[in-house]
Design a protein around this motif. Sequence first.
Motif, PDB file in Angstrom:
ATOM      1  N   PRO A  31       0.804  -1.233   0.000  1.00  0.00           N
ATOM      2  CA  PRO A  31       0.000   0.000   0.000  1.00  0.00           C
ATOM      3  C   PRO A  31       0.833   1.278   0.000  1.00  0.00           C
ATOM      4  O   PRO A  31       0.270   2.364   0.007  1.00  0.00           O
ATOM      5  CB  PRO A  31      -0.825  -0.117   1.290  1.00  0.00           C
ATOM      6  N   VAL A  32       2.153   1.175   0.004  1.00  0.00           N
ATOM      7  CA  VAL A  32       3.014   2.362   0.008  1.00  0.00           C
ATOM      8  C   VAL A  32       3.909   2.332  -1.224  1.00  0.00           C
ATOM      9  O   VAL A  32       4.173   1.279  -1.799  1.00  0.00           O
ATOM     10  CB  VAL A  32       3.872   2.429   1.295  1.00  0.00           C
ATOM     11  N   GLU A  33       4.359   3.515  -1.632  1.00  0.00           N
ATOM     12  CA  GLU A  33       5.246   3.608  -2.796  1.00  0.00           C
ATOM     13  C   GLU A  33       6.557   2.876  -2.515  1.00  0.00           C
ATOM     14  O   GLU A  33       7.025   2.860  -1.371  1.00  0.00           O
ATOM     15  CB  GLU A  33       5.500   5.073  -3.139  1.00  0.00           C
ATOM     16  N   PRO A  34       7.163   2.263  -3.534  1.00  0.00           N
ATOM     17  CA  PRO A  34       6.825   2.298  -4.973  1.00  0.00           C
ATOM     18  C   PRO A  34       5.803   1.244  -5.391  1.00  0.00           C
ATOM     19  O   PRO A  34       5.802   0.825  -6.544  1.00  0.00           O
ATOM     20  CB  PRO A  34       8.177   2.024  -5.624  1.00  0.00           C
ATOM     21  N   ILE A  79       8.673 -10.842  -4.978  1.00  0.00           N
ATOM     22  CA  ILE A  79       8.247  -9.450  -4.920  1.00  0.00           C
ATOM     23  C   ILE A  79       8.810  -8.736  -6.144  1.00  0.00           C
ATOM     24  O   ILE A  79      10.018  -8.747  -6.386  1.00  0.00           O
ATOM     25  CB  ILE A  79       8.721  -8.779  -3.629  1.00  0.00           C
ATOM     26  N   TYR A  80       7.917  -8.102  -6.915  1.00  0.00           N
ATOM     27  CA  TYR A  80       8.276  -7.452  -8.174  1.00  0.00           C
ATOM     28  C   TYR A  80       8.236  -5.939  -8.044  1.00  0.00           C
ATOM     29  O   TYR A  80       7.448  -5.386  -7.269  1.00  0.00           O
ATOM     30  CB  TYR A  80       7.300  -7.857  -9.282  1.00  0.00           C
ATOM     31  N   ASN A  81       9.061  -5.301  -8.861  1.00  0.00           N
ATOM     32  CA  ASN A  81       8.979  -3.856  -9.039  1.00  0.00           C
ATOM     33  C   ASN A  81       8.038  -3.585 -10.203  1.00  0.00           C
ATOM     34  O   ASN A  81       8.265  -4.082 -11.313  1.00  0.00           O
ATOM     35  CB  ASN A  81      10.363  -3.272  -9.336  1.00  0.00           C
ATOM     36  N   PRO A  82       6.970  -2.806 -10.027  1.00  0.00           N
ATOM     37  CA  PRO A  82       5.997  -2.618 -11.108  1.00  0.00           C
ATOM     38  C   PRO A  82       6.540  -1.821 -12.295  1.00  0.00           C
ATOM     39  O   PRO A  82       5.992  -1.923 -13.395  1.00  0.00           O
ATOM     40  CB  PRO A  82       4.851  -1.865 -10.426  1.00  0.00           C
ATOM     41  N   LYS A  85       9.345  -4.359 -13.771  1.00  0.00           N
ATOM     42  CA  LYS A  85       8.723  -5.685 -13.948  1.00  0.00           C
ATOM     43  C   LYS A  85       9.709  -6.815 -13.676  1.00  0.00           C
ATOM     44  O   LYS A  85       9.615  -7.903 -14.267  1.00  0.00           O
ATOM     45  CB  LYS A  85       8.119  -5.822 -15.352  1.00  0.00           C
ATOM     46  N   LEU A  86      10.662  -6.559 -12.781  1.00  0.00           N
ATOM     47  CA  LEU A  86      11.666  -7.550 -12.407  1.00  0.00           C
ATOM     48  C   LEU A  86      11.517  -7.908 -10.936  1.00  0.00           C
ATOM     49  O   LEU A  86      10.998  -7.121 -10.125  1.00  0.00           O
ATOM     50  CB  LEU A  86      13.070  -7.005 -12.659  1.00  0.00           C
ATOM     51  N   VAL A  87      11.989  -9.097 -10.570  1.00  0.00           N
ATOM     52  CA  VAL A  87      11.940  -9.556  -9.184  1.00  0.00           C
ATOM     53  C   VAL A  87      13.003  -8.820  -8.379  1.00  0.00           C
ATOM     54  O   VAL A  87      14.189  -8.804  -8.747  1.00  0.00           O
ATOM     55  CB  VAL A  87      12.170 -11.079  -9.111  1.00  0.00           C
ATOM     56  N   VAL A  88      12.586  -8.209  -7.274  1.00  0.00           N
ATOM     57  CA  VAL A  88      13.528  -7.506  -6.399  1.00  0.00           C
ATOM     58  C   VAL A  88      13.755  -8.272  -5.102  1.00  0.00           C
ATOM     59  O   VAL A  88      14.787  -8.083  -4.454  1.00  0.00           O
ATOM     60  CB  VAL A  88      13.032  -6.076  -6.096  1.00  0.00           C
ATOM     61  N   LYS A  89      12.818  -9.111  -4.698  1.00  0.00           N
ATOM     62  CA  LYS A  89      12.962  -9.950  -3.510  1.00  0.00           C
ATOM     63  C   LYS A  89      12.405 -11.337  -3.812  1.00  0.00           C
ATOM     64  O   LYS A  89      11.399 -11.471  -4.515  1.00  0.00           O
ATOM     65  CB  LYS A  89      12.207  -9.369  -2.307  1.00  0.00           C
ATOM     66  N   ASN A  90      13.070 -12.345  -3.266  1.00  0.00           N
ATOM     67  CA  ASN A  90      12.643 -13.720  -3.498  1.00  0.00           C
ATOM     68  C   ASN A  90      12.632 -14.446  -2.156  1.00  0.00           C
ATOM     69  O   ASN A  90      13.698 -14.735  -1.590  1.00  0.00           O
ATOM     70  CB  ASN A  90      13.605 -14.407  -4.481  1.00  0.00           C
ATOM     71  N   ILE A  91      11.435 -14.721  -1.641  1.00  0.00           N
ATOM     72  CA  ILE A  91      11.295 -15.384  -0.340  1.00  0.00           C
ATOM     73  C   ILE A  91      11.043 -16.865  -0.582  1.00  0.00           C
ATOM     74  O   ILE A  91      10.006 -17.256  -1.120  1.00  0.00           O
ATOM     75  CB  ILE A  91      10.143 -14.764   0.465  1.00  0.00           C
TER      76      ILE A  91
END
Length: 531
Positions: A48-51, A64-67, A70-76
Amino acid sequence: MAEFKKTNTKVYSRTAINYSSDTVYWKKLGVPTLVKEFGAIDYIDFSPVEPYLFAVTASVRVQIYNPVTKLVVKNITKFQEGAHGGSFRNDGKLLVAGDDLGKVRLFDVSTKSILRFFDGHRAPVHRTFFNSDGHHISSFSDDKTVRFWDIATEKHLNTFSDHSDYIRAGCTSPVSPDIVISGGYDRKINMYDIRTGERVLSLDNGNPVESLIFLPSGGIFISAGGTSVNVYDALAGGRKIAQLSQHHKTVTCLQLASDGKRLLSASLDRHVKIYDIATYQVVHTIDNTNAVLSLGVSKNDDTLVTGMVDGLIAIHRREQDNRDKEDSHVNKSRRLKSRLRYENIFKSVDVEIADFRHEKIEQFDRMLRMYEYSKALDSVMIPSVMGKTPEKTVAILKELIRRKGLHRALTDRTHLFLVRFIAFITRYIGDFRFTPALVDAANILLDVYEIEIDKFAGTDVGKMFASLSRRLKKEEQINNDFLEIQGLLEMISAAADESLHSINDTNMENVLMKEIEASSNAQKQTVINVD
């Protein structure tokens, strides 16, 4: 010599499309970017918060993707079995998810480390959500229970077990940290109050519940089950306000957009429907390549993500605001006008003579001009013309019929040409724009090959003639059906008119009787007064 008159190839206008403001708004999302995940997409949730990062839960991981990129920034990847329902807290710093082992895990988004581990369910946990205070978690499991957890102490505070089947849907109130609703495959929706530890509302949804969501006010909640979306008023004892039936397969997920003014529903029918919350009318539809299992939209509506059964996620990103383009266009127009103004000032008085250009004539018109009717027909019986612009082919047929040259153009034709010609007639003879011309062309074709019709038996031409015969019979049956419907409608209309006239006559008689009775009473009263 008189100028040759070109063939009039009438271009039929298409039905106009009315674009509403919502259609224009959502069409700006543009063409989606497709990303392949490791399994069917279980859940999508936006921070719910930027970005406005978004988490995609699929297989045994939450990515977790950056919109924007469109790339994965975190992988849990801290799950031993399938992960489910990864969702953000209202500050975007924490993420909670369940798994097939019945565990609930709490993660720090920035470090990907596990902060809390909640153990208590005996079956897969499909949905987990933070309560509105951000200090508690509600989990919904296939063991038919809803559990309420405290993050600080890592203990569960309440357990609710009123369902008789799997619980695959749930949500927490956006205005109260103590209100939770759950939906199960037993078709029940239950609302619980954490303060009393009891169920405060229960209703039958009619279908297994796939998704639940609260409106921002907290007094209305919406459920998805079967092919319909139901809207309930929690403050009125669960009274159903509306039922939206716009999908023809199971509705799998719901989301809110535009600050709660728009509702999005996704279904196995590959469609995402967008509704106006004020009227519950569909304002736009987004198509997908496969059945949609999950759906997410960012807070500012700039990104919409759909997750499909084949493991693909479609990332729709809003295009750049057209205002910059419009400003650039205005500046270019101003510069052009300024240049033309100065050019006009210094323009020479010499008269410019335009270059002579021959008007382009289509190939079939050139053939018609030389009375080569067979070649004119050949030029419009090629797939690129018949498929893309059938009106040109029909226009040439009309012209040849007018010139009485179609007989000559169809004589001594090869089997391949006859198969193509009959296939064209069979395909378009039901189109009301072309029916009269193609019926005449079919009659002329039968006249030309009437004597040789028996020779075509068993050949491709004979099969095409049989196909044309079946198509004509089908069209005849359709016309008969429409005539029957027209007759029924005329009978209903006549009966309605007769009934209306009867009612009017009866009303007129009643009015006259009342007037006669009133006049008689007046006369009697006059006699009494005289006496």
